[in-house]
Design a protein around this motif. Structure first.
Motif, PDB file in Angstrom:
ATOM      1  N   SER A  30       0.726  -1.273   0.040  1.00 32.11           N
ATOM      2  CA  SER A  30      -0.042  -0.007  -0.182  1.00 32.11           C
ATOM      3  C   SER A  30       0.910   1.331  -0.052  1.00 32.11           C
ATOM      4  N   HIS A  31       0.095   2.500  -0.307  1.00 35.73           N
ATOM      5  CA  HIS A  31       0.766   3.654  -0.077  1.00 35.73           C
ATOM      6  C   HIS A  31       0.481   4.024   1.409  1.00 35.73           C
ATOM      7  N   GLU A  32       0.990   5.152   1.964  1.00 32.68           N
ATOM      8  CA  GLU A  32       1.044   5.566   3.461  1.00 32.68           C
ATOM      9  C   GLU A  32      -0.441   5.645   3.520  1.00 32.68           C
ATOM     10  N   ALA A  33      -0.914   5.308   4.671  1.00 34.70           N
ATOM     11  CA  ALA A  33      -2.399   5.573   5.423  1.00 34.70           C
ATOM     12  C   ALA A  33      -2.380   5.350   6.767  1.00 34.70           C
ATOM     13  N   SER A  34      -3.301   5.580   7.331  1.00 33.56           N
ATOM     14  CA  SER A  34      -3.331   5.557   8.897  1.00 33.56           C
ATOM     15  C   SER A  34      -3.207   4.043   9.198  1.00 33.56           C
ATOM     16  N   ASP A  35      -2.514   3.664  10.278  1.00 40.32           N
ATOM     17  CA  ASP A  35      -2.407   2.250  10.573  1.00 40.32           C
ATOM     18  C   ASP A  35      -3.801   1.822  10.899  1.00 40.32           C
ATOM     19  N   ALA A  36      -4.747   2.392  11.461  1.00 40.87           N
ATOM     20  CA  ALA A  36      -5.997   1.950  11.699  1.00 40.87           C
ATOM     21  C   ALA A  36      -6.793   1.645  10.694  1.00 40.87           C
ATOM     22  N   ALA A  37      -6.378   2.314   9.563  1.00 38.17           N
ATOM     23  CA  ALA A  37      -7.382   2.060   8.215  1.00 38.17           C
ATOM     24  C   ALA A  37      -6.832   0.944   7.471  1.00 38.17           C
ATOM     25  N   LEU A  38      -5.263   0.586   7.655  1.00 29.02           N
ATOM     26  CA  LEU A  38      -4.706  -0.439   7.259  1.00 29.02           C
ATOM     27  C   LEU A  38      -5.109  -1.875   8.078  1.00 29.02           C
ATOM     28  N   ALA A  39      -5.088  -1.673   9.250  1.00 33.71           N
ATOM     29  CA  ALA A  39      -5.612  -2.721  10.150  1.00 33.71           C
ATOM     30  C   ALA A  39      -7.011  -3.147   9.735  1.00 33.71           C
ATOM     31  N   ALA A  40      -7.796  -2.363   9.680  1.00 36.01           N
ATOM     32  CA  ALA A  40      -9.157  -2.380   9.214  1.00 36.01           C
ATOM     33  C   ALA A  40      -9.311  -3.079   7.713  1.00 36.01           C
ATOM     34  N   THR A  41      -8.548  -2.718   7.100  1.00 38.74           N
ATOM     35  CA  THR A  41      -8.495  -3.499   5.616  1.00 38.74           C
ATOM     36  C   THR A  41      -8.000  -4.848   5.660  1.00 38.74           C
ATOM     37  N   VAL A  42      -7.116  -5.392   6.441  1.00 40.62           N
ATOM     38  CA  VAL A  42      -6.735  -6.652   6.816  1.00 40.62           C
ATOM     39  C   VAL A  42      -7.825  -7.368   7.320  1.00 40.62           C
ATOM     40  N   GLU A  43      -8.402  -6.986   8.400  1.00 40.22           N
ATOM     41  CA  GLU A  43      -9.590  -7.378   8.907  1.00 40.22           C
ATOM     42  C   GLU A  43     -10.647  -7.881   7.940  1.00 40.22           C
ATOM     43  N   GLN A  44     -10.931  -6.724   7.029  1.00 43.57           N
ATOM     44  CA  GLN A  44     -12.084  -7.066   6.199  1.00 43.57           C
ATOM     45  C   GLN A  44     -11.530  -8.250   5.249  1.00 43.57           C
ATOM     46  N   LEU A  45     -10.295  -8.073   4.725  1.00 44.69           N
ATOM     47  CA  LEU A  45      -9.718  -9.427   3.915  1.00 44.69           C
ATOM     48  C   LEU A  45     -10.014 -10.592   4.304  1.00 44.69           C
ATOM     49  N   ARG A  46      -9.672 -10.736   5.641  1.00 45.03           N
ATOM     50  CA  ARG A  46      -9.634 -11.986   6.413  1.00 45.03           C
ATOM     51  C   ARG A  46     -11.114 -12.696   6.406  1.00 45.03           C
ATOM     52  N   ASP A  47     -12.006 -11.742   6.428  1.00 46.71           N
ATOM     53  CA  ASP A  47     -13.627 -11.961   6.315  1.00 46.71           C
ATOM     54  C   ASP A  47     -13.995 -12.492   5.066  1.00 46.71           C
ATOM     55  N   MET A  48     -13.434 -12.183   4.020  1.00 44.14           N
ATOM     56  CA  MET A  48     -13.992 -12.213   2.636  1.00 44.14           C
ATOM     57  C   MET A  48     -13.714 -13.651   1.968  1.00 44.14           C
ATOM     58  N   GLU A  49     -14.792 -14.014   1.337  1.00 45.12           N
ATOM     59  CA  GLU A  49     -14.964 -15.486   1.129  1.00 45.12           C
ATOM     60  C   GLU A  49     -13.941 -15.781  -0.137  1.00 45.12           C
ATOM     61  N   ILE A  50     -13.593 -14.757  -0.926  1.00 42.32           N
ATOM     62  CA  ILE A  50     -12.697 -15.273  -2.066  1.00 42.32           C
ATOM     63  C   ILE A  50     -11.157 -15.315  -1.362  1.00 42.32           C
ATOM     64  N   VAL A  51     -11.037 -14.994  -0.116  1.00 44.56           N
ATOM     65  CA  VAL A  51      -9.535 -14.840   0.385  1.00 44.56           C
ATOM     66  C   VAL A  51      -9.480 -16.293   1.122  1.00 44.56           C
ATOM     67  N   ARG A  52      -8.741 -17.036   0.857  1.00 48.49           N
ATOM     68  CA  ARG A  52      -8.573 -18.426   1.470  1.00 48.49           C
ATOM     69  C   ARG A  52      -7.644 -18.086   2.822  1.00 48.49           C
ATOM     70  N   GLU A  53      -6.597 -17.196   2.732  1.00 49.01           N
ATOM     71  CA  GLU A  53      -5.911 -16.750   3.938  1.00 49.01           C
ATOM     72  C   GLU A  53      -4.794 -15.604   3.580  1.00 49.01           C
ATOM     73  N   VAL A  54      -4.821 -14.903   4.696  1.00 49.80           N
ATOM     74  CA  VAL A  54      -4.033 -13.684   4.350  1.00 49.80           C
ATOM     75  C   VAL A  54      -2.634 -14.317   5.541  1.00 49.80           C
ATOM     76  N   THR A  55      -1.692 -14.280   4.490  1.00 51.17           N
ATOM     77  CA  THR A  55      -0.441 -15.066   4.845  1.00 51.17           C
ATOM     78  C   THR A  55       0.636 -14.344   5.601  1.00 51.17           C
ATOM     79  N   SER A  56       0.645 -12.932   5.149  1.00 54.21           N
ATOM     80  CA  SER A  56       1.660 -12.200   5.664  1.00 54.21           C
ATOM     81  C   SER A  56       1.185 -10.802   5.659  1.00 54.21           C
ATOM     82  N   VAL A  57       1.416 -10.136   6.699  1.00 59.22           N
ATOM     83  CA  VAL A  57       1.102  -8.625   7.205  1.00 59.22           C
ATOM     84  C   VAL A  57       2.080  -8.052   7.694  1.00 59.22           C
ATOM     85  N   MET A  58       2.918  -7.144   6.969  1.00 59.42           N
ATOM     86  CA  MET A  58       4.167  -6.429   7.658  1.00 59.42           C
ATOM     87  C   MET A  58       4.136  -5.139   7.038  1.00 59.42           C
TER      88      MET A  58
END
Ligand SMILES: NC(=O)c1ccc[n+]([C@@H]2O[C@H](COP(=O)([O-])OP(=O)(O)OC[C@H]3O[C@@H](n4cnc5c(N)ncnc54)[C@H](O)[C@@H]3O)[C@@H](O)[C@H]2O)c1
Ligand SMILES: N[C@@H](CCO)C(=O)O
Ligand code: NA
Length: 436
Positions: free
Chosen positions: A401-429
Motif C-alpha cells: 500500500s501507499h501510506e495510510a493511517s495504521d488504523a485504516a490498514l488494520a481494518a483493511t486486513v480485518e476485512q480481507l480475512r472475512d472475505m469469501e474469495i480470500v483463503r488466507e492472509v499469509t503475511s502482513v507487515m
C-alpha cells in the motif's frame, strides 16, 4: 595532580566487571583525561563469594549498596545492576549525596527517567547513560549535543542484537523463528528467558529514550507501541526477499507533520518488525550488530553502527560517560541535562501513517483482484503495487500500500480475512525506509 575522584560501582556482572577491569587497566590515561586520578573506592555485589570475571580487592567489596552510595567520600557512582529497584533508590540517593551518576539502565530510564533527571537537576549533578541505548555506539551524546542545533525528523534503529541475529538467520538460512532463537541461545546472544528481547520490550525502552532526546520531549516505555518478532514467519521473510527487502525489528521515532507547516502534530514512537529495502543502510546490519539511522533537517541522513551489547563494548560507553562527568564534577560544573521543552505529544498507533505489505492466498478467477482492491479502497487505502504469484489453487496476491493511517490498514486486513474469495492472509507487515 589533583586529589583523586572516588568511584563506586554498583553491580559486578557482565558490564560491571568490565568497567572495573578498564578502570584498573586505563588508570593513567583516565587520570590524564579527567585531570585527577579516578580511584575505585567500592564495588557493591549481591554475593561476596560469587565467581567474577575480574579480581576485586576484598576490602572494596560490599553487599550493602545503599551504604556505599551514602558514603561522604564517593564522588561518582556507576549503576550497572539493572532493573527498577533497588537501582532507582540507589541512583536517587547517590545524587542527593552529591555524587554524579553514570548508568546503563535502559529499563529504569524508560520507565521513570524524569524522576532521575529532576533529582540530578536539583542536586546540580550529572546523570549520563550512553550505554543504555545500543551499547558501545555513541548515539545519545550525538543526539543530545552534536545535533542540538538541528531538527531531527526521524530515528530508525536496530537496537536489539538478539532479535537482529534471529531475523538475520531467518533471512540467510531460511530458518523458522524457533530454530533461529535456539541458535541465538546456543551462541549466548539470547537469554534463557528471551521475552524482553523477542517481545520487543528491550527495544521499546530504547525507543523511548531515543525519542525523548531526539524530540526534546518526555516519552516513556508505556507510550511506545510495541510488537515483537515471535509472529514473524519464514513466509514473511521469503515474501520480503521476493520484493528485494529484508525483515528487521525497528525502533522508530518520527515527527508527524500536521496540516499547519509551522507545527507538527506530535511524534510516533513504535517498535515492530518491518520490511526495508535491501538498498537501505540498515539492511546491511547483520548478526547481533546494532545501528541507528537518523534523519535531520540540516544534516540529512546519518548512520551510527557498531556492537550494541556485550560487557566490554558496553563498558566502553560507561567509561566515556565517566570521563565527562568526572571532569565536570572536578570543575564543579555539569553537562547538558534533560531537554523536554518541546513537550510533544505521542500519537496513538492508529493515527500513525504507515505502509503495509499484505500477502493473500486467493482463488484465481475473474473479479478477485477487483474485490481485493475494493477492500483497500473502502478504507481509503491506496495501493502502490500488486503482483500475483502462482495460479489456480496456489494463487497469491501480494499488495503493497501507499501510506495510510495504521488504523485504516488494520481494518483493511480485518476485512480481507472475512472475505469469501480470500483463503488466507499469509503475511502482513509494515514497510519502512522507502520513499513514497
Ligand atoms: N550486558 C549488556 O550487553 C548490556 C548492554 C547495554 C546495557 N546493559 C545494562 O547494563 C546493566 C547491567 O547489565 P549486565 O548485563 O551487566 O547484568 P548482569 O546481570 O550481568 O549484572 C548485574 C549484576 O548486579 C548484581 N546485583 C543485583 N542486585 C544487586 C544489589 N542489590 N547490589 C549489588 N549488586 C547487585 C547481580 O548479582 C549481577 O552480578 C543493565 O541495566 C543492562 O540493561 C547491559
Ligand atoms: N539484550 C540486548 C542487549 C542489551 O541491551 C540485545 O540483545 O541487544
Ligand atoms: Na550507546
Amino acid at each position: 595532580m589533583n586529589s583523586p575522584l572516588k568511584v563506586a560501582v554498583l553491580g559486578c556482572g557482565s558490564v560491571g566487571s568490565q568497567v572495573v577491569r578498564l578502570l584498573g587497566e586505563q588508570a593513567d590515561d583516565l587520570a590524564a583525561r579527567v585531570g585527577a586520578p579516578v580511584q575505585l573506592a567500592g564495588v557493591a555485589v549481591r554475593r561476596l563469594d560469587a565467581p567474577r570475571e575480574v579480581d576485586v580487592p576484598a576490602e572494596l567489596l560490599t553487599t550493602d549498596a545503599a551504604a556505599l552510595v551514602a558514603r561522604d567520600d564517593i564522588d561518582l557512582v556507576i549503576e550497572v545492576i539493572g532493573g527498577i529497584e533497588p537501582a532507582r533508590s540507589l541512583i536517587l540517593s547517590a545524587l542527593e549525596n552529591g555524587a554524579s551518576v553514570v548508568t546503563a539502565n535502559k529499563a529504569l530510564l524508560a520507565e521513570d527517567g524524569p524522576t532521575l533527571f529532576e533529582a540530578a537537576e536539583k542536586a546540580g549533578r550529572d546523570l549520563y547513560y550512553e550505554a543504555a541505548v545500543a551499547g558501545a555506539i555513541p548515539i545519545l551524546r550525538p543526539l543530545r549535543e552534536s545535533l542540538a542545533g538541528d531538527k531531527v525528523t526521524r530515528v530508525l534503529g536496530i537496537v536489539n542484537g538478539t532479535t537482529n541475529f534471529i531475523l538475520d538467520k531467518m533471512d540467510t538460512q531460511g530458518s523458522g523463528f524457533a530454530d533461529a532463537l535456539e541458535e541465538a541461545q546456543a551462541l549466548g546472544y539470547a537469554e534463557a528467558d528471551p521475552t524482553a528481547d523477542v517481545e520487543g520490550f528491550d527495544a521499546a525502552a530504547k525507543a523511548a529514550i531515543l525519542a525523548s532526546l531526539a524530540f526534546h520531549s518526555r516519552v516513556t516505555a508505556a507510550d511506545v507501541h510495541r510488537e515483537g518478532i515471535t509472529d514473524v514467519t519464514a513466509a514473511d521473510v521469503r515474501s520480503a526477499r521476493e520484493m528485494g527487502s529484508v525483515v528487521k525489528l525497528l525502533a522508530i521515532a518520527e515527527l508527524v507533520p500536521s496540516a499547519d507547516p509551522a507545527e507538527d502534530a506530535g511524534v510516533s514512537v513504535r517498535v515492530h518488525p518491518a520490511m526495508i529495502p535491501r538498498s537501505h543502510p540498515l539492511a546491511s546490519v547483520r548478526e547481533a550488530y546494532n545501528a541507528v539511522f537518523v534523519e535531520s533537517e540540516a544534516a540529512g541522513q546519518l548512520m551510527f553502527y557498531g556492537p550494541g551489547a556485550g560487557g566490554s563494548p558496553t563498558a566502553s560507553a560507561v567509561l566515556g560517560d565517566l570521563v565527562t562527568v568526572a571532569r565536570n564534577h572536578r570543575q564543579g560544573t555539569r553537562g547538558v541535562g534533560e531537554s523536554a521543552y518541546a513537550d510533544r505529544a505521542v500519537l496513538p498507533m492508529g493515527e500513525t501513517r504507515t505502509r503495509y505489505h499484505v500477502a493473500i492466498d486467493v482463488d484465481d478467477r475473474a473479479g478477485v483482484l477487483a474485490a481485493v482492491a475494493q477492500a483497500f479502497a473502502e478504507h481509503g487505502v491506496s495501493i502502490q503495487t500488486v503482483r500475483q504469484e502462482g495460479r489456480g489453487n496456489d494463487a497469491q496476491l501480494v499488495v503493497v500500500s501507499h501510506e495510510a493511517s495504521d488504523a485504516a490498514l488494520a481494518a483493511t486486513v480485518e476485512q480481507l480475512r472475512d472475505m469469501e474469495i480470500v483463503r488466507e492472509v499469509t503475511s502482513v507487515m509494515r514497510v519502512e525506509g522507502t520513499e513514497e
